[in-house]
Design a protein around this motif. Sequence first.
Motif, PDB file in Angstrom:
ATOM      1  N   ASP A  37      29.307  52.016 -54.042  1.00 33.80           N
ATOM      2  CA  ASP A  37      28.340  51.276 -54.719  1.00 33.80           C
ATOM      3  C   ASP A  37      27.342  52.510 -55.285  1.00 33.80           C
ATOM      4  N   PRO A  38      27.423  52.895 -56.502  1.00 32.39           N
ATOM      5  CA  PRO A  38      26.903  53.940 -57.198  1.00 32.39           C
ATOM      6  C   PRO A  38      25.409  53.724 -57.133  1.00 32.39           C
ATOM      7  N   ASP A  39      24.841  52.577 -57.077  1.00 32.94           N
ATOM      8  CA  ASP A  39      23.272  52.477 -56.801  1.00 32.94           C
ATOM      9  C   ASP A  39      22.974  52.904 -55.460  1.00 32.94           C
ATOM     10  N   GLU A  40      23.759  52.667 -54.478  1.00 35.39           N
ATOM     11  CA  GLU A  40      23.476  52.978 -53.277  1.00 35.39           C
ATOM     12  C   GLU A  40      23.662  54.432 -52.898  1.00 35.39           C
ATOM     13  N   VAL A  41      24.747  54.834 -53.021  1.00 41.96           N
ATOM     14  CA  VAL A  41      25.392  56.130 -52.704  1.00 41.96           C
ATOM     15  C   VAL A  41      25.322  57.234 -53.935  1.00 41.96           C
ATOM     16  N   GLY A  42      25.440  56.905 -55.073  1.00 44.65           N
ATOM     17  CA  GLY A  42      25.509  57.609 -56.207  1.00 44.65           C
ATOM     18  C   GLY A  42      26.798  57.804 -56.922  1.00 44.65           C
ATOM     19  N   LYS A  84      22.935  61.083 -57.371  1.00 45.77           N
ATOM     20  CA  LYS A  84      21.887  59.711 -58.174  1.00 45.77           C
ATOM     21  C   LYS A  84      20.593  60.410 -58.235  1.00 45.77           C
ATOM     22  N   ARG A  85      20.081  59.528 -59.425  1.00 46.74           N
ATOM     23  CA  ARG A  85      18.778  59.861 -59.943  1.00 46.74           C
ATOM     24  C   ARG A  85      17.743  59.841 -58.853  1.00 46.74           C
ATOM     25  N   ASN A  86      16.896  60.684 -58.743  1.00 49.63           N
ATOM     26  CA  ASN A  86      15.487  60.545 -58.178  1.00 49.63           C
ATOM     27  C   ASN A  86      14.414  59.798 -58.773  1.00 49.63           C
ATOM     28  N   GLU A  87      14.455  58.624 -58.791  1.00 49.01           N
ATOM     29  CA  GLU A  87      13.563  57.889 -59.806  1.00 49.01           C
ATOM     30  C   GLU A  87      12.247  58.117 -59.526  1.00 49.01           C
ATOM     31  N   GLU A  88      11.957  58.190 -58.125  1.00 50.91           N
ATOM     32  CA  GLU A  88      10.455  58.415 -57.971  1.00 50.91           C
ATOM     33  C   GLU A  88       9.915  59.866 -58.479  1.00 50.91           C
ATOM     34  N   ASN A  89      10.808  60.899 -58.535  1.00 51.22           N
ATOM     35  CA  ASN A  89      10.476  62.185 -58.840  1.00 51.22           C
ATOM     36  C   ASN A  89      10.667  62.457 -60.510  1.00 51.22           C
ATOM     37  N   ILE A  90      11.348  61.542 -61.148  1.00 53.15           N
ATOM     38  CA  ILE A  90      11.380  61.424 -62.393  1.00 53.15           C
ATOM     39  C   ILE A  90      10.158  60.849 -62.931  1.00 53.15           C
TER      40      ILE A  90
END
Length: 101
Positions: A37-42, A84-90
């Motif tokens: 799962d790319p959303d979970e693992v990357g 995977k992206r770090n959405e919080e930091n982005i």
Amino acid sequence: MAIDVSEALKALDNPARLAILAKLKEPRKNYPEQDVDPDEVGVCVSIIQERAGLSQSTISQYLTALQRAKLVTSRRVGPWTYYKRNEENIAAFLKELHDLI
């Protein structure tokens, strides 16, 4: 975790790194061949490399720059590394950038 705007801007000042970050925004769409799962693992670095058409060492350097800027995170699963992206930091980066300009 504070984000360094200058470091993030340096990391994004490369079309290939920017494209990698953009594609990681929708990993299921852009990397459908991945088994986990790319959303979970990357997304596995080898798949990112294959899609980008660049050497493994270049992709590793690019992902390291994005990780140093805290825009992506990495996770080891066995012998493979997933990003995977770090959405919080982005979001924090975009807010800080907006506040500056």
